[in-house]
Design an enzyme around this catalytic site. Structure first.
Site, short mmCIF file in Angstrom:
data_model
loop_
_atom_site.label_atom_id
_atom_site.label_comp_id
_atom_site.label_asym_id
_atom_site.label_seq_id
_atom_site.Cartn_x
_atom_site.Cartn_y
_atom_site.Cartn_z
CB SER A 72 -0.92 0.03 1.22
OG SER A 72 -1.64 1.24 1.23
CE LYS B 83 -3.20 -2.29 -0.19
NZ LYS B 83 -3.91 -2.14 -1.37
CG HIS C 290 -4.79 -0.86 3.91
ND1 HIS C 290 -5.07 -0.29 2.69
CD2 HIS C 290 -3.98 0.02 4.55
CE1 HIS C 290 -4.45 0.87 2.59
NE2 HIS C 290 -3.78 1.09 3.71
CG ASN C 291 -7.30 -1.47 -0.41
OD1 ASN C 291 -6.28 -1.23 0.24
ND2 ASN C 291 -7.30 -1.56 -1.71
CD GLU D 164 -7.55 3.16 0.22
OE1 GLU D 164 -6.45 2.64 0.50
OE2 GLU D 164 -7.99 3.20 -0.95
C1 6PG Z 1 -3.26 1.44 -1.57
C2 6PG Z 1 -4.61 1.63 -2.22
C3 6PG Z 1 -4.69 1.01 -3.57
C4 6PG Z 1 -6.06 1.05 -4.20
C5 6PG Z 1 -6.57 2.41 -4.45
C6 6PG Z 1 -7.80 2.49 -5.33
O1 6PG Z 1 -3.29 0.88 -0.49
O2 6PG Z 1 -2.23 1.87 -2.10
O3 6PG Z 1 -5.55 1.01 -1.42
O4 6PG Z 1 -4.31 -0.31 -3.42
O5 6PG Z 1 -6.00 0.39 -5.40
O6 6PG Z 1 -6.83 3.07 -3.27
O7 6PG Z 1 -8.89 1.84 -4.80
P1 6PG Z 1 -10.34 2.10 -5.41
O8 6PG Z 1 -10.18 2.38 -6.87
O9 6PG Z 1 -11.12 0.88 -5.17
O10 6PG Z 1 -10.85 3.31 -4.70
#
Ligand code: 6PG
Length: 481
Positions: free
Chosen positions: A132, A186, A189-190, A193
Site C-alpha cells: 500500500s 491488504k 486495509h482498503n 480506507e
Molecule cells: C493502496 C490503495 C490502492 C487502491 C486504491 C484504489 O493501499 O495503495 O488502497 O491499493 O488500489 O486506493 O482503490 P479504489 O479504486 O477501489 O478506490
C-alpha cells in the site's frame, strides 16, 4: 549499472507500481532483474533510471530467471486475476524447488490461497503480498504485508523491510501469516480506507451544508485537525484537495468533479467476506454502498424531486461549536470503522488458521500506506496491552475518547437528519456503538417472529435449551415445548 553479478530479486510487470518497486529496491543497493511483456518498458526504465542502482534488464522469461540468484525471488506486479495466473504459468516451468514467487498486486486472498496451495505442491513458495501507498509509496517506502510461508520470509523479509516505510525506526513490513493472510489484511486495509474516506467526505458535506463553510475554509479546518489526533495522510490530502482551485473555471476544484465515486473492487470484497464471516463491518459496507449510490445516476436523476427538509444552515452557538462537534463525530466514527476492520482480520485469522498479530498489523500501517495515521500508534498500543482485545472500543484510551465524543457525535447526526444531509457512515457507526452497548436488543423479537412463521426455535434467558412455541392460528401461544 553493473551487469556482471546476479540479481537478488527480480520484478516482472513494469507498469508504474512495478517500476517504482524495482527502483526502490535498486536505490537500496539490491541488484534487480527487470522483465516486462513488452520490451519497451524495460528499456525505458533502464534508460531513465539506470543510474539509480544495479538493474539487469531481461528480454525473455528465461533470461530473467537466469539473472537471479538462488533461491530465486520473482516479484509479479501485474493486473490481478487472469493476467497474474498467466505470468505464474509462464514462470513456474522455469523455476526450481525453494524459489519464491511474490504477487504484489491487489489479488483476492482466495486466489492467493489457491495459487499458494498449487505451487506448494511443486515446492515453490508463493507469497501474496499486500503493498500500500500508491505510486509514491512504492518508490519511497510502502507498507508491505507479505503472507506465504515463514521460510520464504527469511529471504524476502530483509529486502522488503529494507524498502518499506519506517516509523520510529521500525519497518512497516511484517510476515502477516500463512498463504493468503497478506492479501486478506491488504483487503481489509482498503475496506478501512473506503470507510475513512467516506467519513471524511461526510464531514466536508456537513461543514458545508450545515455549517455554511466554503471549501477553502473547510480545507483550513482539516489542516487544523491534521495537527491533532486525526493527523493522517487522508486528512492531509483532503485539505489539499479542498484548497485547490480549478484553473479553467476558477471554481473550487471539488465543485467541478463529477460526484460519482468509482471503485476497483477491494472495498466490495471486504464487505462480501465480512458477510461470509458474519462480522458486522457496517462502516465499511456503508462506504461501499455510498459509492454505489453516488454512481447510480439514473436512480439519482429519477429521485431528484423527492421532498426534504429546508436546509437553513446553523447559526449562533450551534455554529460556533459545529466544527469541533464534527471533529468528535469523525473521530468516534473512525474508531468504530477501525474496530470493525480489526475484528474482521481477527475473524479471518480464526477462519483460515492464520496467526495474525493485530498490534503488528496496526504498527505496519503507521507509515507508507494510504490509511497511515498517528491514531495507529494508539491501536498498536491497545493490542500490545491486550492482544485478545474483543473490540478497540473497550480499550482504555479509545473507550474514554468515544464516550467523551458521544454528545457531539449524536448532535451532529441529529443535525444531519434534521437538515436532510446524508451521513450513512456517521449514522451506522453510532448505531453499531449503541448496538454493542445495549443491554437488550430487539433481536429477541426477531427470534419470536422466526419461531412464529417457521418454527425456527429460540433460546430462553432463564433456561438452557432450544424452544418452540406452538402458535395458534390467531397468533396467541397455545403451548410451549
Ligand atoms: C493502496 C490503495 C490502492 C487502491 C486504491 C484504489 O493501499 O495503495 O488502497 O491499493 O488500489 O486506493 O482503490 P479504489 O479504486 O477501489 O478506490
Amino acid at each position: 549499472m553493473r551487469m556482471s553479478k546476479k540479481a537478488s530479486i527480480g520484478v516482472t510487470g513494469l507498469a508504474v507500481m512495478g517500476r517504482n518497486l524495482a527502483r526502490n529496491l535498486a536505490r537500496h543497493g539490491h541488484t534487480v532483474a527487470l522483465h516486462n511483456r513488452s520490451e519497451q518498458r524495460t528499456k525505458e526504465l533502464v534508460e531513465q533510471f539506470g543510474d539509480e542502482g544495479d538493474f539487469i534488464p531481461a528480454y525473455s522469461a528465461q533470461e530473467f530467471v537466469d539473472a537471479l540468484e538462488r533461491p530465486r525471488q520473482v516479484v509479479i506486479m501485474v493486473k490481478a486475476g487472469a493476467p497474474t495466473d498467466a505470468v505464474i504459468d509462464e514462470f513456474v516451468p522455469l523455476l526450481e524447488k525453494g524459489d519464491v514467487i511474490v504477487d504484489a498486486g491487489n489479488a483476492h486472498f482466495a486466489d492467493t490461497r489457491r495459487r499458494e496451495a498449487a505451487l506448494r505442491e511443486k515446492g515453490i513458495h508463493f507469497v501474496g503480498t499486500g503493498v500500500s501507498g500508491g505510486e509514491e509509496g512504492a518508490l519511497h517506502g510502502p507498507s508491505i504485508m507479505p503472507g506465504g510461508s515463514k521460510e520464504s520470509y527469511q529471504s524476502l523479509g530483509p529486502l522488503f523491510e529494507d524498502i518499506s516505510a519506517k516509523v520510529d525506526g521500525e519497518p512497516c513490513c511484517t510476515h502477516v501469516g500463512a498463504d493468503g493472510a497478506g492479501h486478506f489484511v491488504k483487503m481489509v486495509h482498503n475496506g478501512i480506507e473506503y470507510a475513512d474516506m467516506q467519513l471524511i467526505a461526510e464531514s466536508f458535506d456537513l461543514l458545508r451544508g450545515a455549517g455554511g463553510y466554503s471549501p477553502a475554509e473547510i480545507a483550513e479546518v482539516f489542516r487544523t485537525w491534521n495537527s491533532g489526533r486525526l493527523d493522517s495522510y487522508l486528512i492531509e490530502i483532503t485539505s489539499q484537495v479542498l484548497a485547490h482551485t480549478d484553473a479553467a473555471s476558477g471554481k473550487p476544484f471539488v465543485d467541478i468533479v463529477a460526484d460519482q465515486a468509482e471503485q476497483k473492487g477491494t472495498g466490495r470484497w471486504t464487505v462480501q467476506i465480512g458477510l461470509d464471516l458474519g462480522v458486522p463491518i457496517s462502516g465499511i459496507a456503508e462506504a461501499v454502498f455510498a459509492r454505489s449510490l453516488s454512481g447510480a445516476s439514473n436512480l439519482r436523476e429519477a429521485s431528484r424531486g423527492l421532498g426534504g427538509p429546508s436546509r437553513a444552515p446553523l447559526t449562533g452557538s450551534a455554529l460556533d461549536t459545529f466544527a469541533d462537534d464534527v471533529e468528535q463525530a469523525l473521530y468516534a466514527s473512525k474508531v468504530v470503522a477501525y474496530a470493525q476492520g480489526f475484528n474482521q482480520i481477527q475473524a479471518g485469522g480464526a477462519e483460515y488458521g492464520w496467526d495474525i498479530d493485530l498490534g503488528k498489523v496496526a504498527s505496519i500501517w503507521r507509515g507508507g500506506c494510504i490509511i497511515r495515521a498517528k491514531f495507529l500508534n494508539d491501536i498498536t498500543a491497545a493490542y500490545a496491552e491486550e492482544p485478545a482485545l474483543p473490540t478497540l472500543l473497550t480499550s482504555g484510551g479509545f473507550r474514554k475518547a468515544v464516550e467523551d465524543a458521544q454528545d457531539s457525535w449524536r448532535s451532529v447526526i441529529s443535525t444531519a437528519v434534521r437538515l436532510g444531509i446524508p451521513t450513512p457512515g456517521f449514522s451506522t457507526a453510532l448505531a453499531y456503538y449503541d448496538g454493542l452497548r445495549a443491554e437488550r436488543l430487539p433481536a429477541a423479537l426477531v427470534q419470536g417472529q422466526r419461531d412464529y412463521f417457521g418454527a425456527h426455535t429460540y433460546r430462553r434467558v432463564d433456561r438452557e435449551g432450544s424452544f418452540h412455541t406452538a402458535w395458534a392460528a390467531d397468533g396467541r401461544p397455545e403451548s410451549s415445548a
